[in-house]
Scaffold this motif. Structure first.
Motif, PDB file in Angstrom:
ATOM      1  N   CYS A  35       0.834  -1.215   0.000  1.00 30.79           N
ATOM      2  CA  CYS A  35       0.000   0.000   0.000  1.00 30.79           C
ATOM      3  C   CYS A  35       0.864   1.258   0.000  1.00 30.79           C
ATOM      4  O   CYS A  35       0.568   2.224  -0.716  1.00 30.79           O
ATOM      5  CB  CYS A  35      -0.928   0.004   1.212  1.00 30.79           C
ATOM      6  N   ASP A  36       1.918   1.250   0.797  1.00 29.28           N
ATOM      7  CA  ASP A  36       2.808   2.409   0.863  1.00 29.28           C
ATOM      8  C   ASP A  36       3.513   2.662  -0.470  1.00 29.28           C
ATOM      9  O   ASP A  36       3.696   3.816  -0.878  1.00 29.28           O
ATOM     10  CB  ASP A  36       3.848   2.235   1.972  1.00 29.28           C
ATOM     11  N   ILE A  37       3.898   1.594  -1.142  1.00 30.79           N
ATOM     12  CA  ILE A  37       4.535   1.731  -2.460  1.00 30.79           C
ATOM     13  C   ILE A  37       3.551   2.361  -3.440  1.00 30.79           C
ATOM     14  O   ILE A  37       3.886   3.293  -4.169  1.00 30.79           O
ATOM     15  CB  ILE A  37       5.047   0.368  -2.984  1.00 30.79           C
ATOM     16  N   GLN A  45       3.352  10.264  -9.237  1.00 23.66           N
ATOM     17  CA  GLN A  45       2.740  10.051 -10.555  1.00 23.66           C
ATOM     18  C   GLN A  45       3.688   9.307 -11.500  1.00 23.66           C
ATOM     19  O   GLN A  45       3.735   9.551 -12.697  1.00 23.66           O
ATOM     20  CB  GLN A  45       2.301  11.379 -11.165  1.00 23.66           C
ATOM     21  N   VAL A  46       4.450   8.377 -10.905  1.00 28.33           N
ATOM     22  CA  VAL A  46       5.363   7.524 -11.672  1.00 28.33           C
ATOM     23  C   VAL A  46       5.241   6.116 -11.097  1.00 28.33           C
ATOM     24  O   VAL A  46       5.466   5.899  -9.911  1.00 28.33           O
ATOM     25  CB  VAL A  46       6.833   7.996 -11.559  1.00 28.33           C
ATOM     26  N   SER A  47       4.861   5.151 -11.956  1.00 31.12           N
ATOM     27  CA  SER A  47       4.702   3.783 -11.460  1.00 31.12           C
ATOM     28  C   SER A  47       5.667   2.795 -12.113  1.00 31.12           C
ATOM     29  O   SER A  47       5.654   1.606 -11.791  1.00 31.12           O
ATOM     30  CB  SER A  47       3.258   3.312 -11.667  1.00 31.12           C
ATOM     31  N   ASP A  48       6.500   3.287 -13.008  1.00 31.18           N
ATOM     32  CA  ASP A  48       7.462   2.423 -13.698  1.00 31.18           C
ATOM     33  C   ASP A  48       8.815   2.497 -12.985  1.00 31.18           C
ATOM     34  O   ASP A  48       9.483   3.536 -13.013  1.00 31.18           O
ATOM     35  CB  ASP A  48       7.603   2.882 -15.151  1.00 31.18           C
ATOM     36  N   PRO A  49       9.237   1.384 -12.349  1.00 28.51           N
ATOM     37  CA  PRO A  49      10.513   1.395 -11.624  1.00 28.51           C
ATOM     38  C   PRO A  49      11.730   1.710 -12.500  1.00 28.51           C
ATOM     39  O   PRO A  49      12.760   2.146 -11.997  1.00 28.51           O
ATOM     40  CB  PRO A  49      10.621  -0.014 -11.044  1.00 28.51           C
ATOM     41  N   SER A  50      11.604   1.514 -13.806  1.00 28.36           N
ATOM     42  CA  SER A  50      12.745   1.811 -14.684  1.00 28.36           C
ATOM     43  C   SER A  50      12.808   3.290 -15.067  1.00 28.36           C
ATOM     44  O   SER A  50      13.802   3.742 -15.639  1.00 28.36           O
ATOM     45  CB  SER A  50      12.688   0.943 -15.941  1.00 28.36           C
ATOM     46  N   ASP A  51      11.762   4.035 -14.742  1.00 30.67           N
ATOM     47  CA  ASP A  51      11.735   5.476 -15.010  1.00 30.67           C
ATOM     48  C   ASP A  51      12.711   6.180 -14.064  1.00 30.67           C
ATOM     49  O   ASP A  51      12.756   5.892 -12.869  1.00 30.67           O
ATOM     50  CB  ASP A  51      10.314   6.009 -14.789  1.00 30.67           C
ATOM     51  N   ILE A  52      13.477   7.109 -14.585  1.00 35.26           N
ATOM     52  CA  ILE A  52      14.464   7.821 -13.773  1.00 35.26           C
ATOM     53  C   ILE A  52      13.804   8.645 -12.665  1.00 35.26           C
ATOM     54  O   ILE A  52      14.415   8.922 -11.629  1.00 35.26           O
ATOM     55  CB  ILE A  52      15.360   8.711 -14.667  1.00 35.26           C
ATOM     56  N   TYR A  54      11.301   7.642 -10.898  1.00 32.54           N
ATOM     57  CA  TYR A  54      10.660   6.750  -9.922  1.00 32.54           C
ATOM     58  C   TYR A  54      11.201   7.082  -8.534  1.00 32.54           C
ATOM     59  O   TYR A  54      12.420   7.225  -8.340  1.00 32.54           O
ATOM     60  CB  TYR A  54      10.948   5.292 -10.276  1.00 32.54           C
ATOM     61  N   PRO A  55      10.324   7.231  -7.548  1.00 37.70           N
ATOM     62  CA  PRO A  55      10.763   7.655  -6.207  1.00 37.70           C
ATOM     63  C   PRO A  55      11.726   6.666  -5.542  1.00 37.70           C
ATOM     64  O   PRO A  55      11.526   5.452  -5.577  1.00 37.70           O
ATOM     65  CB  PRO A  55       9.465   7.716  -5.405  1.00 37.70           C
ATOM     66  N   VAL A  56      12.750   7.209  -4.945  1.00 35.46           N
ATOM     67  CA  VAL A  56      13.746   6.404  -4.235  1.00 35.46           C
ATOM     68  C   VAL A  56      13.074   5.647  -3.093  1.00 35.46           C
ATOM     69  O   VAL A  56      13.365   4.465  -2.854  1.00 35.46           O
ATOM     70  CB  VAL A  56      14.904   7.286  -3.706  1.00 35.46           C
ATOM     71  N   LEU A  57      12.171   6.309  -2.397  1.00 35.28           N
ATOM     72  CA  LEU A  57      11.464   5.657  -1.295  1.00 35.28           C
ATOM     73  C   LEU A  57      10.709   4.421  -1.775  1.00 35.28           C
ATOM     74  O   LEU A  57      10.740   3.372  -1.123  1.00 35.28           O
ATOM     75  CB  LEU A  57      10.501   6.641  -0.625  1.00 35.28           C
ATOM     76  N   ALA A  58      10.068   4.528  -2.934  1.00 37.44           N
ATOM     77  CA  ALA A  58       9.347   3.375  -3.484  1.00 37.44           C
ATOM     78  C   ALA A  58      10.316   2.244  -3.836  1.00 37.44           C
ATOM     79  O   ALA A  58      10.008   1.066  -3.628  1.00 37.44           O
ATOM     80  CB  ALA A  58       8.536   3.786  -4.712  1.00 37.44           C
ATOM     81  N   MET A  61      11.315   0.598  -0.550  1.00 34.32           N
ATOM     82  CA  MET A  61      10.204  -0.207  -0.023  1.00 34.32           C
ATOM     83  C   MET A  61       9.977  -1.460  -0.878  1.00 34.32           C
ATOM     84  O   MET A  61       9.653  -2.524  -0.347  1.00 34.32           O
ATOM     85  CB  MET A  61       8.924   0.629   0.059  1.00 34.32           C
ATOM     86  N   ALA A  62      10.169  -1.350  -2.193  1.00 33.31           N
ATOM     87  CA  ALA A  62      10.009  -2.514  -3.071  1.00 33.31           C
ATOM     88  C   ALA A  62      11.078  -3.574  -2.767  1.00 33.31           C
ATOM     89  O   ALA A  62      10.789  -4.772  -2.766  1.00 33.31           O
ATOM     90  CB  ALA A  62      10.080  -2.089  -4.535  1.00 33.31           C
ATOM     91  N   ALA A  63      12.294  -3.122  -2.497  1.00 31.48           N
ATOM     92  CA  ALA A  63      13.360  -4.063  -2.135  1.00 31.48           C
ATOM     93  C   ALA A  63      13.022  -4.759  -0.821  1.00 31.48           C
ATOM     94  O   ALA A  63      13.198  -5.980  -0.684  1.00 31.48           O
ATOM     95  CB  ALA A  63      14.700  -3.340  -2.029  1.00 31.48           C
ATOM     96  N   ARG A  64      12.513  -3.995   0.130  1.00 35.96           N
ATOM     97  CA  ARG A  64      12.098  -4.564   1.421  1.00 35.96           C
ATOM     98  C   ARG A  64      10.965  -5.560   1.221  1.00 35.96           C
ATOM     99  O   ARG A  64      10.943  -6.626   1.807  1.00 35.96           O
ATOM    100  CB  ARG A  64      11.673  -3.424   2.364  1.00 35.96           C
TER     101      ARG A  64
END
Length: 94
Positions: A35-37, A45-52, A54-58, A61-64
């Protein structure tokens, strides 16, 4: 010998119960992370992890989240192993 088997079975049951509680707790944490991600992606307003952008926090959290999934799978495997050993001990005792 019967007392030792009983002790081993009791110990295995306690360990299994503890692992189940850990799995439940980790699963709850995993759902919160998901949910936090999504919230962070929506905020940026960026959901693609390959986008430059893309939030560092996300990313963190995705790695976690991924690590938690691996941990949960390992605990579930351990739980199956404990169950198999307990079944084996019951069969031997009978």
């Amino acid at each position: 010998m019967k007392i030792q088997r009983h002790f081993e079975t009791e110990t295995a049951q306690r360990e299994a119960a503890q692992i189940r509680r850990m799995i439940v707790d980790l699963d709850r944490t995993l759902r919160i992370l998901v949910c936090d991600i999504a919230t962070e992606e929506e905020r940026a307003q960026v959901s693609d992890p390959s986008d430059i952008c893309y939030p560092v926090l996300a990313r963190v959290m995705a790695a976690r989240r991924d690590n938690l999934k691996i941990t949960i799978a390992a605990l579930q495997e351990r739980l199956l192993l404990i169950g198999a050993r307990a079944s084996e001990a019951i069969t031997i005792a009978a």
